[in-house]
Design an enzyme around this catalytic site. Structure first.
Site, mmCIF file in Angstrom:
data_model
loop_
_atom_site.group_PDB
_atom_site.id
_atom_site.type_symbol
_atom_site.label_atom_id
_atom_site.label_comp_id
_atom_site.label_asym_id
_atom_site.label_seq_id
_atom_site.Cartn_x
_atom_site.Cartn_y
_atom_site.Cartn_z
ATOM 1 N N GLU D 53 61.680 14.033 48.345
ATOM 2 C CA GLU D 53 60.441 13.293 48.569
ATOM 3 C C GLU D 53 60.562 11.811 48.200
ATOM 4 O O GLU D 53 59.704 11.016 48.558
ATOM 5 C CB GLU D 53 59.262 13.948 47.827
ATOM 6 N N SER D 54 61.643 11.449 47.524
ATOM 7 C CA SER D 54 61.891 10.035 47.238
ATOM 8 C C SER D 54 62.204 9.247 48.506
ATOM 9 O O SER D 54 62.397 8.035 48.439
ATOM 10 C CB SER D 54 63.042 9.898 46.245
#
Lengths: 272, 282, 282, 272
Positions: D53-54
């Protein structure tokens, strides 16, 4: 060429450039706006921030781009951002001080038409359309309009309203909640118009040297109001003229250079 | 994913009647792909592009197009697109339905499409005639929190999006460098993505924050050097501003246009032939 | 714009009671700026951050914070933030109001804020308890075209956004490289932007599509080498995963936490002193 | 170490890895999901696409990251995109095949709690919260859940529903119009659970070697249903175990290396 000889286009461009204060953030269109903004940057406003809708932010081209997305705009930009970002984070986000617009038609309240002449469904002339003009007209803190003045372009009634100026005037724009202040300045080849503080109808506030009120009125498709303190502008300064002509000369050279596409020798082998 | 010839990519993925976006904002306009669509005589296409350029003028004039979704339809820095005008003003060679947006709206529509949203929002602008006149069908809605006037724009999800880019790597990932416009959004919004590239490389030597489309987003890649000409590919060749100015003359009358297209597009086998005939390949 | 000492930047731009976002997703977390806020004993702050990290644990434990807007509040890969938990579970050192989001919501909220919109949209998710429980105040609305269930999220516009980045150039433009999270959106949404950077350079030797914040978006830049430690600055130093693991022990009890903060933050004059004391500056 | 000796964590991780088919696009969380995805990539699924999700898309780390945004994830990624883009264009845009989740509590319909134990306003234990889990649970084409089984974690009733599984079962999720198919597979330290085709209640469908139905039922806070054709899984293969242990060994080395920050000598002079 004598220093006091100049064209109407040059006077317009230089007058427009003079409206821009240093460090202002300008959303720039192609053509006269682009020439005016770059001239300002090359003369009195070196830290003017130019944003083109192609997403080139803080660009400093050496010659004028033909299109809004020429490579030099990208190469000399501080940042190149996707188009949705320039419209949302910069323009709609309220980061633009000055929007620069032209159009085919303008009415007395600074509303613009760049969509059609005639009916929308069956136009006599289909123009390119809106582009980003409606958003620039809405969100820039103020709008500069640059257009040649004639009864065909300064009309009593637009064939189509592409971009909103003061709408019907008398505070209609403010009442609608538009973020930006609207078209504060209209620069023509005859002089400058600005809105009346109450009615918001555009009035002639300045004339170029050698231009007359009669010419201005004849070139306007509505009964043109004139400010009591109308100013007669000085002719362009030699330095401004020189900077503008050098810019145009560099531009002509840049646009005339032939393009050669290096095709790799093994291109056929690899897959067309 | 192995690159495939452009002829095969278009034959396999572009069909009559589809909605097809060809994006690239002034930069990286997929001219080669547009020409191949003309050569394969696709019909009834619903084309999408923020700034219909010379390539759309050509596709419209050649009768491939039923409907155009756009936000600015001119020859950038030059003037009119005469074939687009002829289609709208005189229904030649066929009537052309317009779905007309502003740039801001169309960007929001692509973003919504890329985001799996049915619509996107923007601030309502100063009142104009476009919302009423256009078939784009934007609607005015109030913000559910503040009541502020907003405009809802329906999402755009093209059947096919076609892009031109600089490079594809061995794994099929595609690098787009420079002015990107709404290319990424148009790709992510599409059901099928076709990309033409200047060249294939083993590895993209790209900066960490570069714009890279992963291979698994893409249905077909074709290697077409010069595929964006007369627009440009940053780092490969500049925009041929002179050609854009010449196009104004070529496209002005129907016959001149048709014979130019016959000779320079239909009668050449591919884009390399096109560039050779124009004398621009070195 | 001349860089200014961080002490001056915080003194001038961060005030008691303000909403202050410190963004950076795992990477480029502005630790030095957070410590300076603690040293200057700001109170009643409404902090915002998608992933409250050790820096927020420290600011909360030191009593700077009245309210926290967030979407994931843990020590990444390690476990709990004990000071955050103590504030929520036992109101120590003070009650902490939570405005709790999901990542998707908070990203949309920053995007809306950056875009001058009062709210943003997302697809309505599978039904959960968060919308009811949280003070974030999202609302369910139907798409005006399709009727599809959407969630409207109110925009976030922080009074101040603080970022850490790699470089500032002579003109004041700031380069952010690597994982960027919602840093750009948080900056564009803010009324005031403060940036700490690793170094100043004459020119950013950055790729054309790099993430650069123009100088005129930024109110103050301070040069603070190591300013993201114990998180990291891509190209300068890696994340100190060991410190994050040690923090779990340091922060577990109140007294151990307070004496660590006293010694390592309050009693050092600045971030260079902090790094020196920790023995990590080379 | 004998090849047939292994821990419950190893069996869980390897079982989870085996669920992943090559070329699937996985949205990966930290911890066991990250270990399972990278193990799959290093063994039978070399072209597995991992998205953290980064914003790191198509990343191929050599060791496991401690955080979701470690530098190696960015360095080995095909693309590093802003977080709003990974949630909107990739996850909500429907580009993710498999979402991988864990939680503190799960109920019989695969709904998850990672927010609080106790009341939301006065929690006994404040957990980290939602993160991206609700969006992953909604949009991924299917969801894999990996959690140790115990009466405290497999509960009759969640203290808080952070992420939606099959909601109240019996087609409730589909009726709500959720794009993804929901939690198709739950991997525990005892075996595998999958939803019943009609009721959507999670049922035990497989047991690890040496584990019993009694253990599984005792570790579940609701009356656990068992599939008629329950499968007894084979122990991990030596190659998988070796790959997993090497991965953990590389990870331990990577996380233990000390960080040194190069401070320029003139840093003080330049402006702290």
């Amino acid at each position: 060429m004598s220093e006091i000889t100049y064209t109407a286009d040059e006077m317009m461009t230089i007058t427009a450039a003079r409206q821009l204060r240093n460090r202002a953030v300008c959303f720039v269109g192609i053509g006269l706006p682009s020439a005016a903004c770059n001239l300002a940057r090359l003369t009195h406003a070196p830290d003017l921030v130019l944003i083109y809708e192609s997403g080139t932010v803080g660009t400093r081209p050496d010659s004028l781009p033909l299109s809004i997305g020429d490579g030099e705009l990208a190469e000399t930009a501080v940042a190149v951002v996707p188009l949705p970002e320039v419209f949302s984070y910069y323009l709609q986000g309220g980061r633009v001080d000055v929007g620069f617009l032209g159009a085919a038609q303008i009415d007395r309240f600074g509303n613009l038409n760049s969509t059609v002449i005639g009916e929308y469904e069956r136009p006599t002339v289909r123009l390119p359309g809106a582009g980003g003009a409606p958003e620039i007209a809405t969100h820039a803190r103020e709008v500069l309009i640059i257009m040649k003045q004639s009864p065909r372009s300064f009309v009593a009634s637009l064939d189509f309203r592409t971009s909103g100026g003061y709408l019907e005037g008398h505070g209609a724009r403010r009442a609608q909640g538009c973020p930006g202040a609207g078209p504060r300045t209209v620069i023509t080849d005859i002089g400058i118009l600005r809105p009346h503080p109450q009615t918001e109808e555009l009035r002639l506030v300045a004339l170029y040297p050698g231009k007359t009120l009669q010419e201005a009125k004849a070139a306007t498709g509505w009964p043109l109001q004139v400010d009591d303190d109308i100013e007669i502008l000085a002719p362009p300064e030699a330095a401004d003229l020189r900077a503008l002509r050098e810019l145009h000369a560099r531009t002509a050279v840049a646009h005339a250079s032939p393009v050669r596409i290096p095709i790799p020798l093994n291109a056929n082998a690899r897959g067309r | 994913m192995e690159p495939m010839p452009l002829r095969e990519a278009i034959a396999r993925h572009v069909h009559d009647g589809q909605s097809v976006a060809l994006e690239g904002f002034t930069h990286l306009i997929p001219f080669a792909a547009g020409h191949e669509i003309i050569r394969q005589r696709r019909r009834d296409l619903q084309l999408l592009r923020m700034t219909p350029d010379v390539i759309f003028d050509q596709m419209i004039g050649m009768g491939c197009v039923r409907q155009l979704t756009f936000s600015w339809g001119g020859n950038p820095g030059v003037g009119s697109l005469h074939r687009l005008r002829d289609a709208v003003e005189h229904q030649w060679p066929a009537p052309l339905a317009l779905i007309e947006h502003t740039h801001g709206e169309m960007a929001v529509a692509y973003q919504a499409g890329a985001s799996g949203l049915p619509c996107g929002l923007m601030r309502r602008g100063a009142q104009t005639d476009l919302a009423q006149a256009s078939a784009a069908g934007v609607r005015h809605v109030p913000c559910p929190f503040s009541g502020i006037a907003l405009t809802a724009v329906p999402a755009i999800n093209p059947d096919v999006t076609i892009l031109h880019a600089q490079q594809v790597d061995a794994a099929g990932n595609v690098l787009i460098r420079g002015i990107v416009g709404a290319a990424k959004e148009a790709a992510m919004a599409a059901r099928c993505v076709i990309v033409t590239v200047e060249e294939q490389v083993e590895r993209l030597e790209a900066d960490i924050n570069s714009i890279v489309l992963p291979a698994w987003i893409i249905a077909a890649v074709s290697i077409v050097p010069g595929g964006a000409y007369p627009s440009y590919a940053h780092g490969y060749y500049p925009r041929d501003n002179r050609f854009y100015q010449e196009w104004d003359v070529i496209a002005r009358d129907r016959q001149g246009f048709e014979s130019w297209m016959q000779r320079h597009v239909l009668e050449v086998p591919d884009h390399a032939g096109h560039l050779q005939l124009l004398g621009v390949s070195a």
